[in-house]
Design an enzyme around this catalytic site. Structure first.
Site, PDB file in Angstrom:
ATOM      1  CG  ASP A 144      44.460  51.222  44.983  1.00  0.00           C
ATOM      2  OD1 ASP A 144      43.738  51.230  43.822  1.00  0.00           O
ATOM      3  OD2 ASP A 144      43.831  50.043  46.393  1.00  0.00           O
ATOM      4  CG  ASP A 170      42.730  42.671  39.421  1.00  0.00           C
ATOM      5  OD1 ASP A 170      43.699  42.182  38.267  1.00  0.00           O
ATOM      6  OD2 ASP A 170      41.915  41.997  40.473  1.00  0.00           O
ATOM      7  CE  LYS A 205      46.391  42.128  40.901  1.00  0.00           C
ATOM      8  NZ  LYS A 205      45.643  41.616  42.143  1.00  0.00           N
ATOM      9  CG  PHE A 240      44.650  40.443  47.283  1.00  0.00           C
ATOM     10  CD1 PHE A 240      44.157  40.620  47.129  1.00  0.00           C
ATOM     11  CD2 PHE A 240      45.554  40.708  48.689  1.00  0.00           C
ATOM     12  CE1 PHE A 240      43.588  41.878  46.604  1.00  0.00           C
ATOM     13  CE2 PHE A 240      44.508  41.586  49.193  1.00  0.00           C
ATOM     14  CZ  PHE A 240      43.238  42.594  48.603  1.00  0.00           C
ATOM     15  CG  ASP A 265      41.972  46.643  51.444  1.00  0.00           C
ATOM     16  OD1 ASP A 265      41.547  47.399  50.191  1.00  0.00           O
ATOM     17  OD2 ASP A 265      40.782  46.550  52.622  1.00  0.00           O
ATOM     18  NE  ARG A 311      42.033  50.987  53.314  1.00  0.00           N
ATOM     19  CZ  ARG A 311      41.607  50.553  52.008  1.00  0.00           C
ATOM     20  NH1 ARG A 311      42.011  50.794  51.012  1.00  0.00           N
ATOM     21  NH2 ARG A 311      40.557  50.621  52.180  1.00  0.00           N
TER      22      ARG A 311
HETATM   23  P1  5GP Z   1      39.048  45.450  38.698  1.00  0.00           P
HETATM   24  O1  5GP Z   1      38.261  47.051  39.007  1.00  0.00           O
HETATM   25  O2  5GP Z   1      40.744  47.379  38.219  1.00  0.00           O
HETATM   26  O3  5GP Z   1      39.603  44.663  38.841  1.00  0.00           O
HETATM   27  O4  5GP Z   1      39.861  46.185  40.874  1.00  0.00           O
HETATM   28  C1  5GP Z   1      41.072  47.677  40.582  1.00  0.00           C
HETATM   29  C2  5GP Z   1      40.454  47.393  42.716  1.00  0.00           C
HETATM   30  O5  5GP Z   1      40.490  46.414  42.805  1.00  0.00           O
HETATM   31  C3  5GP Z   1      41.155  48.094  42.997  1.00  0.00           C
HETATM   32  O6  5GP Z   1      41.453  49.840  43.217  1.00  0.00           O
HETATM   33  C4  5GP Z   1      41.799  47.699  44.009  1.00  0.00           C
HETATM   34  O7  5GP Z   1      41.143  48.152  45.209  1.00  0.00           O
HETATM   35  C5  5GP Z   1      40.887  45.937  44.148  1.00  0.00           C
HETATM   36  N1  5GP Z   1      42.417  45.219  44.138  1.00  0.00           N
HETATM   37  C6  5GP Z   1      42.752  44.977  42.292  1.00  0.00           C
HETATM   38  N2  5GP Z   1      43.921  43.588  42.978  1.00  0.00           N
HETATM   39  C7  5GP Z   1      44.094  44.235  43.984  1.00  0.00           C
HETATM   40  C8  5GP Z   1      45.281  43.440  44.822  1.00  0.00           C
HETATM   41  O8  5GP Z   1      46.100  42.845  44.341  1.00  0.00           O
HETATM   42  N3  5GP Z   1      44.921  43.602  45.833  1.00  0.00           N
HETATM   43  C9  5GP Z   1      44.687  44.710  46.865  1.00  0.00           C
HETATM   44  N4  5GP Z   1      44.405  45.198  47.963  1.00  0.00           N
HETATM   45  N5  5GP Z   1      43.159  45.461  45.798  1.00  0.00           N
HETATM   46  C10 5GP Z   1      43.267  45.045  44.799  1.00  0.00           C
HETATM   47 MG    MG Z   2      40.301  50.709  44.806  1.00  0.00          MG
END
Ligand code: 5GP
Ligand code: MG
Length: 210
Positions: free
Chosen positions: A124, A127, A155, A176, A183, A189
């Site tokens: 999705d 980050d 992001k 966020f 979610d 969702r």
């Molecule tokens: P990463 O490992 O890249 O930091 O995180 C990825 C996961 O963090 C995504 O699959 C998601 O589940 C969650 N995540 C990161 N940023 C957001 C956000 O702004 N909103 C939501 N709902 N989930 C996020």
């Molecule tokens: Mg995720």
């Protein structure tokens, strides 16, 4: 069979800001602002599906999607593919109730054998990049022909390393976001758009109507 699919043909993602779309009254209590409207998501997902189809047509492709945030994105993306492919889901989570624990927790393992298949990992939002980097590394152990990643949202401000996804829908600011699969504490969702929460949802001491 080509060893690697051609360079991704998708146009660069737009950086989204607040949308002019009005938050529907039913969600106004929880959602402060819409960032990406449902029609805009639909158009971009179609562009993404078209680019991916061009790149993988005639190849043995396995889509590996990450639960739970990809439920809407995955369904909308794959319905455009007009060639045979396989889909599998893995459950991996690094967030609990909105904060990063930094640890990956596998809740569902892959079933399909990836050897000699091209793999496209779908998530999705990208980050910090920790999730996709770890999952890519794990799936690579199965010796697929190639591995690429596809995310609806990127992001870049959150990135802790240099990880880049191959197919990106939209770039979002340092906020966020929820909706369209994403979610907050397993809620929101189902929203057809991507939006930003009202502050009182994640800071309950803030009055809803000051
Ligand atoms: P990463 O490992 O890249 O930091 O995180 C990825 C996961 O963090 C995504 O699959 C998601 O589940 C969650 N995540 C990161 N940023 C957001 C956000 O702004 N909103 C939501 N709902 N989930 C996020
Ligand atoms: Mg995720």
């Amino acid at each position: 069979m080509k060893a690697t699919p051609p360079h991704p043909r998708l146009s660069p993602p737009a950086l989204v800001g607040p949308s002019r779309a009005r938050v529907p009254a039913a969600h106004a209590e929880d959602i402060h602002q819409i960032l990406i409207s449902a029609p805009r998501i639909r158009r971009r997902v179609e562009e993404m599906a078209h680019a991916i189809s061009e790149d993988y047509r005639g190849e043995r492709l396995v889509i590996v999607a990450l639960l739970n945030g990809t439920i809407l994105f995955l369904a909308d993306l794959i319905r455009h593919f007009e060639f045979p492919l396989r889909v599998d889901l893995i459950g991996v989570s690094s967030y609990r109730g909105g904060t990063s624990s930094g640890e990956l927790e596998y809740t569902k393992r892959l079933k399909l054998d990836l050897k000699d298949h091209h793999v496209l990992i779908v998530d999705d939002i990208l980050d910090t990049g920790k999730t996709l980097r770890a999952v890519t590394r794990e799936l690579a152990l199965q010796k697929p022909t190639s591995i690429r990643t596809c995310v609806l949202l990127d992001k870049p401000s959150g990135r802790s390393d240099s990880f880049q996804a191959d197919y990106v829908g939209f770039q979002v600011p340092h906020l966020f976001v929820v909706g369209y699969g994403l979610d907050y504490d397993e809620r929101y969702r189902n929203l057809p758009f991507v939006g930003v929460l009202q502050q009182h949802i994640y800071e309950p001491e803030t009055p809803a109507h000051p």
